[in-house]
Design a protein around this motif. Structure first.
Motif, PDB file in Angstrom:
ATOM      1  N   ARG A 160       0.900  -1.337   0.028  1.00  0.00           N
ATOM      2  CA  ARG A 160       0.140   0.040   0.181  1.00  0.00           C
ATOM      3  C   ARG A 160       0.885   1.350   0.111  1.00  0.00           C
ATOM      4  NH1 ARG A 160      -5.375  -0.545   0.979  1.00  0.00           N
ATOM      5  NH2 ARG A 160      -6.130  -2.642   1.776  1.00  0.00           N
ATOM      6  N   LYS A 161       2.003   1.248   0.760  1.00  0.00           N
ATOM      7  CA  LYS A 161       2.965   2.146   0.637  1.00  0.00           C
ATOM      8  C   LYS A 161       4.425   1.860   0.435  1.00  0.00           C
ATOM      9  CE  LYS A 161       0.640   4.460   4.861  1.00  0.00           C
ATOM     10  NZ  LYS A 161       0.933   4.627   6.140  1.00  0.00           N
ATOM     11  N   GLU A 162       5.105   2.916  -0.263  1.00  0.00           N
ATOM     12  CA  GLU A 162       6.492   2.597  -0.695  1.00  0.00           C
ATOM     13  C   GLU A 162       7.460   1.874   0.433  1.00  0.00           C
ATOM     14  OE1 GLU A 162       8.505   5.135  -3.735  1.00  0.00           O
ATOM     15  OE2 GLU A 162       6.868   6.348  -3.453  1.00  0.00           O
ATOM     16  N   VAL A 163       8.432   1.094  -0.053  1.00  0.00           N
ATOM     17  CA  VAL A 163       9.370   0.675   0.908  1.00  0.00           C
ATOM     18  C   VAL A 163      10.792   1.186   0.643  1.00  0.00           C
ATOM     19  CG1 VAL A 163      10.599  -1.254   1.610  1.00  0.00           C
ATOM     20  CG2 VAL A 163       8.083  -1.566   1.106  1.00  0.00           C
ATOM     21  N   LYS A 164      11.101   2.181   1.027  1.00  0.00           N
ATOM     22  CA  LYS A 164      12.106   3.035   0.725  1.00  0.00           C
ATOM     23  C   LYS A 164      13.470   2.536   1.576  1.00  0.00           C
ATOM     24  CE  LYS A 164       9.593   7.037  -0.768  1.00  0.00           C
ATOM     25  NZ  LYS A 164       9.438   8.586  -0.501  1.00  0.00           N
ATOM     26  N   THR A 165      13.391   2.124   2.862  1.00  0.00           N
ATOM     27  CA  THR A 165      14.486   1.658   3.882  1.00  0.00           C
ATOM     28  C   THR A 165      13.955   0.622   4.576  1.00  0.00           C
ATOM     29  OG1 THR A 165      13.688   3.039   5.799  1.00  0.00           O
ATOM     30  CG2 THR A 165      15.013   4.360   3.904  1.00  0.00           C
ATOM     31  N   PRO A 166      14.881  -0.078   5.404  1.00  0.00           N
ATOM     32  CA  PRO A 166      14.487  -1.025   5.979  1.00  0.00           C
ATOM     33  C   PRO A 166      13.635  -0.635   7.151  1.00  0.00           C
ATOM     34  CG  PRO A 166      16.845  -1.297   5.648  1.00  0.00           C
ATOM     35  CD  PRO A 166      16.331   0.007   5.118  1.00  0.00           C
TER      36      PRO A 166
ATOM     37  N   PHE B 119      13.132  -3.393  -5.087  1.00  0.00           N
ATOM     38  CA  PHE B 119      13.531  -3.140  -3.710  1.00  0.00           C
ATOM     39  C   PHE B 119      14.714  -2.428  -3.677  1.00  0.00           C
ATOM     40  CE2 PHE B 119      10.763  -6.953  -2.375  1.00  0.00           C
ATOM     41  CZ  PHE B 119      10.067  -6.291  -1.593  1.00  0.00           C
ATOM     42  N   PRO B 120      15.036  -1.433  -2.640  1.00  0.00           N
ATOM     43  CA  PRO B 120      16.363  -0.696  -2.599  1.00  0.00           C
ATOM     44  C   PRO B 120      17.375  -1.698  -2.082  1.00  0.00           C
ATOM     45  CG  PRO B 120      14.269   0.531  -1.604  1.00  0.00           C
ATOM     46  CD  PRO B 120      13.989  -0.503  -1.843  1.00  0.00           C
ATOM     47  N   GLN B 121      18.665  -1.261  -2.437  1.00  0.00           N
ATOM     48  CA  GLN B 121      19.639  -2.015  -2.140  1.00  0.00           C
ATOM     49  C   GLN B 121      20.005  -2.024  -0.698  1.00  0.00           C
ATOM     50  OE1 GLN B 121      21.699  -3.704  -4.386  1.00  0.00           O
ATOM     51  NE2 GLN B 121      22.772  -4.539  -2.447  1.00  0.00           N
ATOM     52  N   THR B 122      19.690  -1.094   0.120  1.00  0.00           N
ATOM     53  CA  THR B 122      19.605  -0.974   1.651  1.00  0.00           C
ATOM     54  C   THR B 122      18.886  -2.283   2.372  1.00  0.00           C
ATOM     55  OG1 THR B 122      17.991   0.623   1.856  1.00  0.00           O
ATOM     56  CG2 THR B 122      20.559   1.264   1.777  1.00  0.00           C
ATOM     57  N   VAL B 123      17.279  -2.360   1.347  1.00  0.00           N
ATOM     58  CA  VAL B 123      16.646  -3.216   2.067  1.00  0.00           C
ATOM     59  C   VAL B 123      16.828  -4.537   1.832  1.00  0.00           C
ATOM     60  CG1 VAL B 123      14.207  -4.152   1.637  1.00  0.00           C
ATOM     61  CG2 VAL B 123      14.333  -1.648   1.731  1.00  0.00           C
TER      62      VAL B 123
END
Length: 359
Positions: A160-166, A299-303
């Motif tokens: 539902r929402k973006e996943v930008k960081t862990p 998925f961001p690299q940090t995730v």
């Protein structure tokens, strides 16, 4: 000729006649029931069992038939292992990681986070030690396992929402299948193990914030794009998902060698057909999802890095307390290490080059 001699000669003639005649053995018809963990509407993953059943019937000339029952018809989706163990049904078709609660080693037979891709996993099972190790493990549950299809690498699901960081994982109510929920939980998320046929309603009602299933073809059928806009990739918890047929040990032993060979051959056919269907149907479905305004994001690299680090910590802990996990996973990871090295030189480089071309 007296009566005794007449009987003697008649008996000898009967023996000679019987010896000369071909032996005819009437083979009794076999009827099994198969309990699937999947809804009938998913012609790919549920369809694997139908491919299997059809092949058995054709090879046996109709003398060995297996009726296929969708999740909920004979028993709940997650009740099929118990059903096979207690003999309620002779066979089930399922995803092994659904039953990690019995023992985490179940998951290795299906999919574990940052595990092997479909070709690598099939190679480990068919030509490595995987087949032998998993058979030994399942024997403790009265089960004999057979290949049942592979989905290939999966998508990361709908959010539902973006996943930008862990940090965005914390507090996230996430429908995620099997063992991977342990990793999400360690990262602060709230994993939910919900059967495929019940995911849409949970996502629509807001009972969960995100859900993963398999990939574009199935996800489009289930309509997840209508209730969550962000479609992430890759599903790092499922570099591939190996499905399996679980057969009751006693039921299998009661078959003739020819019938057991049919089970083996039919399982391999279902395995190949299922993978081919996903590979053939996912591209067109992804185009439709994009056209419907789904926002496809990596998925961001940090995730990914945080997920990998957490996963390795959990595996190390399991090796300390679960002997079955330690034995099977140790062989699995050694095999994967060599496979990744080999794929780096051929498959990965080739795929990377082709992905950059304008076909």
């Amino acid at each position: 000729m007296d009566r005794r001699k007449a009987l003697k000669h008649a008996g000898l003639a009967g023996v000679l006649t019987a010896a000369a005649a071909p032996a005819v053995h009437a083979q009794a018809a076999i009827r099994w029931r198969l309990a699937s963990s999947f809804p009938r509407s998913l012609d790919t993953i549920y369809g694997s069992a139908e491919v299997f059943s059809k092949a058995i019937k054709e090879m046996s000339g109709g003398k060995f038939e297996i009726s296929v029952h969708a999740a909920g018809e004979l028993m709940p989706a997650f009740g099929v292992v118990d059903g096979v163990q207690n003999g309620t049904v002779e066979i089930a078709h399922t995803a092994p990681y659904y039953f990690f609660g019995k023992n985490e080693a179940f998951a290795i037979g299906g999919a574990i986070p940052f595990g092997m891709n479909s070709r690598q996993l099939t190679a480990w099972i068919v030509d490595g030690n995987g087949g032998k190790l998993m058979r030994e493990f399942y024997a403790e549950y009265g089960i004999v396992n057979f290949l049942g299809g592979n989905t290939g690498a999966q998508m990361g699901g709908w959010f539902r929402k973006e996943v930008k960081t862990p940090e965005d994982i914390k507090g996230l109510k996430f429908r995620i299948g099997g063992f991977a929920g342990r990793i999400i939980e360690r990262m602060g998320g709230v994993p939910q193990n919900i059967p495929g046929g019940e995911i849409y309603q949970a996502l629509e009602k807001g009972t969960i914030d995100a859900a993963e299933w398999i990939g574009p073809y199935d996800d489009l059928k289930l309509g997840f794009n209508k209730v969550a806009p962000f479609y992430y990739y890759p599903g790092w918890w499922e570099g591939s998902l190996n499905l399996e047929f679980y057969v009751n040990q006693k039921a299998l032993a009661a078959l003739t060698p020819e019938q057991r060979a049919m089970v083996q051959a039919a399982s391999h056919e279902a395995h190949v057909v299922t993978q081919a269907r996903y590979d053939a149907r996912n591209p067109g479905a992804l185009k439709q999802l994009v056209a419907s305004k789904a926002k496809v994001l990596a998925f961001p690299q940090t995730v990914l890095d945080a997920s990998y680090k957490t996963t390795m910590a959990v595996y190390a802990e399991l090796a300390e307390k679960n002997p079955a996990w330690k034995k099977i996973y140790g062989d699995y990871r050694n095999f994967q290490r060599d496979e990744v090295l080999w794929f780096r030189f051929a498959e990965a480089r080739y795929d990377a080059f082709m992905s950059a071309q304008k076909l």
